[in-house]
Design a protein around this motif. Structure first.
Motif, PDB file in Angstrom:
ATOM      1  N   ILE A   1      30.927  42.226  47.824  1.00  0.00           N
ATOM      2  CA  ILE A   1      31.693  43.309  47.218  1.00  0.00           C
ATOM      3  C   ILE A   1      32.802  43.780  48.156  1.00  0.00           C
ATOM      4  O   ILE A   1      33.913  44.100  47.715  1.00  0.00           O
ATOM      5  CB  ILE A   1      30.758  44.475  46.800  1.00  0.00           C
TER       6      ILE A   1
ATOM      7  N   ILE B   1      36.760  46.839  40.938  1.00  0.00           N
ATOM      8  CA  ILE B   1      35.324  46.597  40.847  1.00  0.00           C
ATOM      9  C   ILE B   1      34.736  47.413  39.696  1.00  0.00           C
ATOM     10  O   ILE B   1      34.927  48.628  39.613  1.00  0.00           O
ATOM     11  CB  ILE B   1      34.600  46.978  42.156  1.00  0.00           C
TER      12      ILE B   1
ATOM     13  N   ALA C   1      34.998  51.940  42.913  1.00  0.00           N
ATOM     14  CA  ALA C   1      34.442  51.161  41.799  1.00  0.00           C
ATOM     15  C   ALA C   1      34.274  52.030  40.557  1.00  0.00           C
ATOM     16  O   ALA C   1      34.010  53.233  40.644  1.00  0.00           O
ATOM     17  CB  ALA C   1      33.101  50.555  42.197  1.00  0.00           C
TER      18      ALA C   1
END
Length: 233
Positions: A3, A13, A34
């Motif tokens: 990630i 993300i 994210a």
């Protein structure tokens, strides 16, 4: 690390997860920007972007992860999908459904906000099996919840300790068993759990069948004796 690399490469993300779940919070530590989504009605707020990556809380239902991945195809020019759904979650769903096919009713044990626990409950209901979701044995206070069930299946989310399943099995015997089963509830619960609890699964929870039919086919196993009698009727 995966990630972090995606963030460094400029990917937006998308994180499929329960917002306050510890794992989701941990993943946000690597990707603070994210976009966290859970239920399907939240997905429309995901913006269209050139490069997008999807990652999931490991205990999310596999079908939801796959459906979100398909949805995101139309939201980005380039989509990377990191399949982080835990294999134990998939196995637990398969085992629970196999157990549900052999019993009159299911009791699912786990946190009320647990995604994988709620998914087990949903799957049992979809299969047409009466199902009751609880957090622990203390939630079982009335034998009426079992109705006319003669065999009750007990399963739990991936984070449910196996000892909690034993306590629930004992509670079922004590509440709904014939007099002999009620007095031997602890012994019968240990026997029911011991019949299916392989050492490899001690850190997780598994399906346990308790009832009066004589045999219950456990997930992935040949038919074996079920612990006797939760029905006083």
């Amino acid at each position: 690390k995966a990630i972090e690399g995606l963030v460094a490469e400029g990917y937006t993300i998308v994180l499929l997860g329960t917002p306050r779940h510890p794992e989701t919070i941990g993943l946000l530590g690597f990707a603070p920007e994210a976009i966290v989504v859970d239920e399907e009605d939240e997905w429309d707020r995901i913006p269209r972007t050139k490069r997008m990556a999807l990652i999931s809380q490991s205990t999310q239902p596999p079908w939801k992860f796959e459906k979100l991945a398909a949805f995101l195809v139309s939201r980005s020019h380039e989509l990377k999908v990191i399949n982080s759904v835990c294999p134990v979650t998939i196995r637990r769903q398969q085992d629970t459904m196999a157990l549900a096919a052999e019993v009159d009713m299911m009791v699912i044990v786990g946190g009320r906000s647990s995604a994988n626990t709620k998914e087990l409950t949903r799957l049992c209901a979809m299969a047409g099996v009466p199902v009751h979701q609880i957090e622990d044995a203390r939630d079982l206070t009335d034998a009426a919840v079992f109705g006319t069930a003669r065999v009750v299946g007990v399963s739990g989310g991936t984070s449910t300790p196996i000892e909690d399943l034993r306590a629930v099995a004992e509670r079922v015997y004590a509440l709904a068993g014939v007099p002999d089963a009620q007095t031997r509830a602890a012994e019968l619960a240990r026997a029911a759990l011991g019949a299916v609890a392989e050492q490899a699964y001690r850190s997780t929870s598994i399906g346990v069948a308790i009832g009066t039919r004589g045999t219950v086919r456990q997930p992935g196993e040949v038919a074996r004796p079920a612990a006797p009698v939760p029905s006083a009727g």
